[in-house]
Design a protein around this motif. Structure first.
Motif, PDB file in Angstrom:
ATOM      1  N   ALA A  20     -69.899 -10.634  26.994  1.00 43.69           N
ATOM      2  CA  ALA A  20     -69.591  -9.236  27.335  1.00 43.69           C
ATOM      3  C   ALA A  20     -70.082  -8.293  26.237  1.00 43.69           C
ATOM      4  O   ALA A  20     -70.640  -7.220  26.522  1.00 43.69           O
ATOM      5  CB  ALA A  20     -68.085  -9.064  27.551  1.00 43.69           C
ATOM      6  N   GLN A  21     -69.890  -8.685  24.994  1.00 46.52           N
ATOM      7  CA  GLN A  21     -70.377  -7.851  23.891  1.00 46.52           C
ATOM      8  C   GLN A  21     -71.901  -7.753  23.894  1.00 46.52           C
ATOM      9  O   GLN A  21     -72.480  -6.685  23.655  1.00 46.52           O
ATOM     10  CB  GLN A  21     -69.880  -8.404  22.560  1.00 46.52           C
ATOM     11  N   ASP A  22     -72.564  -8.882  24.149  1.00 45.53           N
ATOM     12  CA  ASP A  22     -74.026  -8.867  24.213  1.00 45.53           C
ATOM     13  C   ASP A  22     -74.534  -7.981  25.344  1.00 45.53           C
ATOM     14  O   ASP A  22     -75.539  -7.269  25.200  1.00 45.53           O
ATOM     15  CB  ASP A  22     -74.560 -10.289  24.388  1.00 45.53           C
ATOM     16  N   LEU A  23     -73.867  -8.021  26.481  1.00 47.23           N
ATOM     17  CA  LEU A  23     -74.262  -7.157  27.602  1.00 47.23           C
ATOM     18  C   LEU A  23     -74.089  -5.686  27.248  1.00 47.23           C
ATOM     19  O   LEU A  23     -74.935  -4.833  27.593  1.00 47.23           O
ATOM     20  CB  LEU A  23     -73.424  -7.500  28.842  1.00 47.23           C
ATOM     21  N   GLU A  24     -73.003  -5.355  26.566  1.00 53.48           N
ATOM     22  CA  GLU A  24     -72.779  -3.953  26.172  1.00 53.48           C
ATOM     23  C   GLU A  24     -73.855  -3.487  25.195  1.00 53.48           C
ATOM     24  O   GLU A  24     -74.393  -2.381  25.321  1.00 53.48           O
ATOM     25  CB  GLU A  24     -71.397  -3.819  25.547  1.00 53.48           C
ATOM     26  N   LEU A  25     -74.187  -4.346  24.219  1.00 51.70           N
ATOM     27  CA  LEU A  25     -75.254  -3.994  23.270  1.00 51.70           C
ATOM     28  C   LEU A  25     -76.589  -3.841  23.975  1.00 51.70           C
ATOM     29  O   LEU A  25     -77.380  -2.939  23.658  1.00 51.70           O
ATOM     30  CB  LEU A  25     -75.345  -5.062  22.175  1.00 51.70           C
ATOM     31  N   ASN A  26     -76.838  -4.716  24.957  1.00 55.05           N
ATOM     32  CA  ASN A  26     -78.091  -4.637  25.705  1.00 55.05           C
ATOM     33  C   ASN A  26     -78.192  -3.331  26.471  1.00 55.05           C
ATOM     34  O   ASN A  26     -79.243  -2.669  26.502  1.00 55.05           O
ATOM     35  CB  ASN A  26     -78.174  -5.828  26.663  1.00 55.05           C
ATOM     36  N   ALA A  27     -77.071  -2.904  27.091  1.00 56.79           N
ATOM     37  CA  ALA A  27     -77.080  -1.647  27.849  1.00 56.79           C
ATOM     38  C   ALA A  27     -77.308  -0.448  26.935  1.00 56.79           C
ATOM     39  O   ALA A  27     -78.061   0.474  27.263  1.00 56.79           O
ATOM     40  CB  ALA A  27     -75.752  -1.492  28.606  1.00 56.79           C
ATOM     41  N   LYS A  28     -76.668  -0.466  25.764  1.00 52.01           N
ATOM     42  CA  LYS A  28     -76.870   0.637  24.813  1.00 52.01           C
ATOM     43  C   LYS A  28     -78.314   0.688  24.323  1.00 52.01           C
ATOM     44  O   LYS A  28     -78.898   1.760  24.171  1.00 52.01           O
ATOM     45  CB  LYS A  28     -75.913   0.489  23.634  1.00 52.01           C
ATOM     46  N   GLU A  29     -78.897  -0.472  24.068  1.00 47.53           N
ATOM     47  CA  GLU A  29     -80.284  -0.511  23.603  1.00 47.53           C
ATOM     48  C   GLU A  29     -81.235  -0.004  24.692  1.00 47.53           C
ATOM     49  O   GLU A  29     -82.198   0.725  24.405  1.00 47.53           O
ATOM     50  CB  GLU A  29     -80.646  -1.940  23.208  1.00 47.53           C
ATOM     51  N   GLN A  30     -80.970  -0.367  25.939  1.00 48.29           N
ATOM     52  CA  GLN A  30     -81.792   0.142  27.039  1.00 48.29           C
ATOM     53  C   GLN A  30     -81.673   1.658  27.150  1.00 48.29           C
ATOM     54  O   GLN A  30     -82.668   2.360  27.390  1.00 48.29           O
ATOM     55  CB  GLN A  30     -81.361  -0.507  28.352  1.00 48.29           C
ATOM     56  N   GLU A  31     -80.475   2.170  26.971  1.00 46.98           N
ATOM     57  CA  GLU A  31     -80.280   3.630  27.050  1.00 46.98           C
ATOM     58  C   GLU A  31     -81.032   4.342  25.922  1.00 46.98           C
ATOM     59  O   GLU A  31     -81.649   5.376  26.147  1.00 46.98           O
ATOM     60  CB  GLU A  31     -78.782   3.934  26.971  1.00 46.98           C
ATOM     61  N   ARG A  32     -80.973   3.761  24.715  1.00 46.71           N
ATOM     62  CA  ARG A  32     -81.680   4.375  23.585  1.00 46.71           C
ATOM     63  C   ARG A  32     -83.196   4.364  23.792  1.00 46.71           C
ATOM     64  O   ARG A  32     -83.880   5.382  23.596  1.00 46.71           O
ATOM     65  CB  ARG A  32     -81.339   3.623  22.290  1.00 46.71           C
ATOM     66  N   ILE A  33     -83.731   3.239  24.234  1.00 47.24           N
ATOM     67  CA  ILE A  33     -85.175   3.153  24.458  1.00 47.24           C
ATOM     68  C   ILE A  33     -85.592   4.077  25.598  1.00 47.24           C
ATOM     69  O   ILE A  33     -86.648   4.710  25.563  1.00 47.24           O
ATOM     70  CB  ILE A  33     -85.575   1.687  24.750  1.00 47.24           C
ATOM     71  N   GLY A  34     -84.752   4.201  26.635  1.00 52.57           N
ATOM     72  CA  GLY A  34     -85.057   5.124  27.731  1.00 52.57           C
ATOM     73  C   GLY A  34     -85.131   6.561  27.260  1.00 52.57           C
ATOM     74  O   GLY A  34     -86.001   7.330  27.686  1.00 52.57           O
ATOM     75  N   ALA A  35     -84.213   6.940  26.361  1.00 51.75           N
ATOM     76  CA  ALA A  35     -84.247   8.307  25.820  1.00 51.75           C
ATOM     77  C   ALA A  35     -85.516   8.547  25.008  1.00 51.75           C
ATOM     78  O   ALA A  35     -86.147   9.608  25.091  1.00 51.75           O
ATOM     79  CB  ALA A  35     -83.012   8.549  24.963  1.00 51.75           C
ATOM     80  N   GLU A  36     -85.925   7.535  24.209  1.00 53.10           N
ATOM     81  CA  GLU A  36     -87.151   7.677  23.427  1.00 53.10           C
ATOM     82  C   GLU A  36     -88.379   7.779  24.337  1.00 53.10           C
ATOM     83  O   GLU A  36     -89.303   8.566  24.080  1.00 53.10           O
ATOM     84  CB  GLU A  36     -87.300   6.489  22.470  1.00 53.10           C
ATOM     85  N   LEU A  37     -88.376   6.986  25.414  1.00 57.32           N
ATOM     86  CA  LEU A  37     -89.497   7.070  26.354  1.00 57.32           C
ATOM     87  C   LEU A  37     -89.562   8.446  27.019  1.00 57.32           C
ATOM     88  O   LEU A  37     -90.649   9.000  27.231  1.00 57.32           O
ATOM     89  CB  LEU A  37     -89.359   5.978  27.421  1.00 57.32           C
ATOM     90  N   SER A  38     -88.400   9.011  27.335  1.00 56.02           N
ATOM     91  CA  SER A  38     -88.387  10.347  27.939  1.00 56.02           C
ATOM     92  C   SER A  38     -88.937  11.379  26.965  1.00 56.02           C
ATOM     93  O   SER A  38     -89.702  12.272  27.353  1.00 56.02           O
ATOM     94  CB  SER A  38     -86.956  10.722  28.345  1.00 56.02           C
ATOM     95  N   ALA A  39     -88.573  11.245  25.673  1.00 58.85           N
ATOM     96  CA  ALA A  39     -89.085  12.192  24.678  1.00 58.85           C
ATOM     97  C   ALA A  39     -90.594  12.063  24.527  1.00 58.85           C
ATOM     98  O   ALA A  39     -91.325  13.062  24.453  1.00 58.85           O
ATOM     99  CB  ALA A  39     -88.392  11.950  23.340  1.00 58.85           C
ATOM    100  N   LEU A  40     -91.083  10.820  24.502  1.00 56.03           N
ATOM    101  CA  LEU A  40     -92.533  10.616  24.389  1.00 56.03           C
ATOM    102  C   LEU A  40     -93.256  11.147  25.627  1.00 56.03           C
ATOM    103  O   LEU A  40     -94.352  11.715  25.529  1.00 56.03           O
ATOM    104  CB  LEU A  40     -92.826   9.124  24.194  1.00 56.03           C
ATOM    105  N   GLN A  41     -92.645  10.966  26.797  1.00 59.22           N
ATOM    106  CA  GLN A  41     -93.259  11.473  28.024  1.00 59.22           C
ATOM    107  C   GLN A  41     -93.342  12.990  27.990  1.00 59.22           C
ATOM    108  O   GLN A  41     -94.340  13.593  28.412  1.00 59.22           O
ATOM    109  CB  GLN A  41     -92.439  11.012  29.239  1.00 59.22           C
ATOM    110  N   ALA A  42     -92.290  13.632  27.464  1.00 56.89           N
ATOM    111  CA  ALA A  42     -92.299  15.097  27.359  1.00 56.89           C
ATOM    112  C   ALA A  42     -93.382  15.568  26.400  1.00 56.89           C
ATOM    113  O   ALA A  42     -94.106  16.541  26.671  1.00 56.89           O
ATOM    114  CB  ALA A  42     -90.928  15.593  26.900  1.00 56.89           C
ATOM    115  N   GLN A  43     -93.540  14.865  25.277  1.00 61.76           N
ATOM    116  CA  GLN A  43     -94.601  15.217  24.331  1.00 61.76           C
ATOM    117  C   GLN A  43     -95.984  15.028  24.955  1.00 61.76           C
ATOM    118  O   GLN A  43     -96.902  15.822  24.723  1.00 61.76           O
ATOM    119  CB  GLN A  43     -94.466  14.372  23.065  1.00 61.76           C
TER     120      GLN A  43
END
Length: 228
Positions: A20-43
């Motif tokens: 359960a802890q690993d799944l939570e960390l995985n979801a947070k990491e996906q959210e962080r990478i998604g935000a970075e991808l959105s920023a790069l797409q905007a640039q």
């Protein structure tokens, strides 16, 4: 020899907790990478817009250089001399020599126009507030949490001359949350954002009204003081 059921249950529980802890960390990491991808797409979108503007300027400069009027050639006819004497004529300057000053002048004018446009664009960009400033100000003015879509709609209505996209707004809001300048909360499937300044603002306590009997007593005391 059989294993103890209690031991097996304890090990299973530990594995389940770890998963359960690993799944939570995985979801947070996906959210962080998604935000970075959105920023790069905007640039990338901004760079593509700048490229289109530069191509338009380049085509405009090229068409001006091609359509520049040529300098008229000076007259080469000389007055005729008296008969019986040899007459001499001067050679007319070549077309290349005649067009050289005009082409040089056109190039200098094009560079000047380009510099003026760049200065105007820079001055206009510096005069406008940044997107992060607009978002922070909007959140400070709200008493209730707002979603990224609501913030985008409000800013697009208030600043129709700017191209405000929801992906860029959502990325900016996440950056504000990462910098502790905004708070994020969830209501069902919706993600809402609130300004830290609004959360930290103290609530004013309502003024306590005096009972009518106490107010009347105060009035009588004031009236007696006036008579004395």
């Amino acid at each position: 020899m059989t294993d103890n059921p209690v031991t097996i249950t304890s090990v299973t529980s530990q594995y389940a907790t770890q998963v359960a802890q690993d799944l939570e960390l995985n979801a947070k990491e996906q959210e962080r990478i998604g935000a970075e991808l959105s920023a790069l797409q905007a640039q990338l979108v901004v760079l593509q817009d700048d490229q289109s503007v530069l191509h338009s300027i380049q085509k405009t400069l090229g068409s001006r250089a091609a359509s520049a009027p040529s300098t008229p050639e000076p007259s080469t006819s000389l007055p005729q001399q008296a008969s019986g004497k040899n007459t001499t004529t001067r050679r007319a300057p070549s077309k290349t020599a005649a067009k050289a000053p005009s082409a040089k002048k056109t190039t200098a004018q094009a560079k000047k126009d380009k510099t003026q446009r760049a200065e105007l664009k820079s001055a206009t960009a510096s005069a406008q507030p940044t997107l992060i400033a607009l978002i922070r100000t909007h959140l400070d003015q709200q008493k209730e949490p707002r979603s990224a879509a609501e913030v985008t709609s409000a800013l697009a209505e208030a600043h129709p001359q700017r191209k405000i996209k929801s992906t860029v707004v959502r990325t900016t809001l996440e950056n504000l949350v990462a910098k502790s300048q905004a708070q994020r909360s969830k209501q069902g499937a919706s993600v809402l954002y609130t300004s830290v300044a609004v959360q930290a603002a103290p609530q004013k306590a309502p003024a306590t009204a005096l009972p009518r009997t106490e107010q009347a007593s105060n009035k009588r005391e004031k009236a007696g003081a006036v008579r004395s």
